[in-house]
Design a protein around this motif. Structure first.
Motif, mmCIF file in Angstrom:
data_model
loop_
_atom_site.group_PDB
_atom_site.id
_atom_site.type_symbol
_atom_site.label_atom_id
_atom_site.label_comp_id
_atom_site.label_asym_id
_atom_site.label_seq_id
_atom_site.Cartn_x
_atom_site.Cartn_y
_atom_site.Cartn_z
ATOM 1 N N HIS A 142 14.230 -34.882 7.376
ATOM 2 C CA HIS A 142 12.736 -35.107 7.811
ATOM 3 C C HIS A 142 11.798 -34.024 7.612
ATOM 4 N N GLU A 166 7.374 -26.551 8.295
ATOM 5 C CA GLU A 166 7.821 -27.955 8.993
ATOM 6 C C GLU A 166 7.451 -29.015 7.880
ATOM 7 N N HIS A 177 13.994 -31.161 5.585
ATOM 8 C CA HIS A 177 15.341 -30.781 5.925
ATOM 9 C C HIS A 177 16.305 -31.769 6.746
HETATM 10 FE FE LIG Z 1 13.519 -30.389 11.995
#
Ligand SMILES: [Fe+2]
Ligand SMILES: O=C(O)CCC(=O)C(=O)O
Length: 275
Positions: free
Chosen positions: A117, A205, A209
């Motif tokens: 994600h 972000e 990962h």
């Molecule tokens: Fe995460």
């Protein structure tokens, strides 16, 4: 932030900072985590909820607001190893968002799969990664602080280096579970990061990962998930009972503020927390 760190973060989307916390500081943090995890349900201080709810002491799960349980853990939110990154990525306008403690144990079946994600998928705000005047801007990033060792083959965090700059949708069948129904087949495209206790791993972000199943049955994986955003994006969501426990410095870091405001804390190159 050193030129080497800036280069590596820009190219890969993450930074593994080794040996940031050692000796007594690490020992105190590890002991505090152990205390939180093993505090009986009816003795947990107010606000320290868990996921799943009513998590039995010592069991794998998310121990919310772990960073606020003890000063030795709160200190990690502004640790000198990551503070220059926090300042740079937010152009000196940082806000600390949340600090969950995660305890992962071996489980034969992955109960809550953490597949690949990143923030490009399903977030309501626009996540950005930019570089201007040789400075990185990143409006959604995480510092994982490790309290236990991860060894090669154990499992844990995987990343696709460089994917924070991807311009294409991730194909849905990339790294889906293999024959065991849990883990993807090993593939050179992802890197399994294996931090030791006392290391930080900082990721944008936007970096794709995920998490491999935790293999060891005699050791667990313990880490804090420290999230940061610019002070002028989003609103603080920490409960008042948690905020009230914090030092004035971290309370200020948690606050939302306008774009033009400069927090006192960013005037410090090395943050010293009041006890
Ligand atoms: Fe995460
Ligand atoms: O377990 C990890 O190492 C990463 C967890 C994660 O990516 C998440 O909670 O979003």
């Amino acid at each position: 932030m050193t030129p080497e760190q800036r280069y590596l973060f820009d190219v890969t989307g993450y930074l593994h900072i080794e040996g940031a916390v050692k000796g007594n500081a690490l020992k105190e943090a590890q002991e505090a985590v152990d205390r939180y995890i093993h505090t009986p349900l009816d003795e947990r201080p107010e606000g320290f909820t868990t996921r799943p709810r009513e998590l039995e002491p010592g069991k794998g799960g998310r121990y919310e607001h772990g960073f606020a349980f003890d000063r030795s853990l709160e200190a990690m939110t502004v640790h000198p190893a990551i503070w220059p990154l926090i300042k740079e990525f937010t152009y000196d306008k940082p806000r600390f968002v949340t600090g969950t403690l995660t305890l992962e144990q071996h489980h034969p079946v992955r109960q809550h799969p953490v597949g690949l994600h990143c923030a490009r998928e399903g977030r309501h705000w626009l996540t950005r990664y930019e570089v201007q005047n040789s400075q990185i801007y990143c409006n959604d990033f995480v510092a994982f602080f490790y309290l236990t060792d991860v060894r090669p083959g154990d499992g844990g965090l995987i990343v696709i280096p460089g994917s924070h700059k991807s311009k294409f949708e991730r194909p849905e069948d990339l790294l889906t579970p293999g024959p065991d129904g849990i883990n993807p087949e090993p593939d050179d495209v992802f890197t399994n990061i294996t931090p030791k206790a006392g290391d930080f791993v900082v990721i944008s972000e936007l970096l794709t990962h995920g998490v491999l199943q935790w293999k060891p049955k005699d050791r667990d994986r313990r880490f804090l998930i420290l999230r940061y955003r610019p002070q002028y994006e989003g609103q603080p969501s920490l409960p008042e009972t948690i905020i009230n426990r914090l030092t004035p410095e971290v309370q200020e870091l948690v606050e939302a503020a306008s774009y033009g405001h400069t927090k006192e804390i960013v005037k410090q190159d090395v943050v010293k927390l009041s006890v």
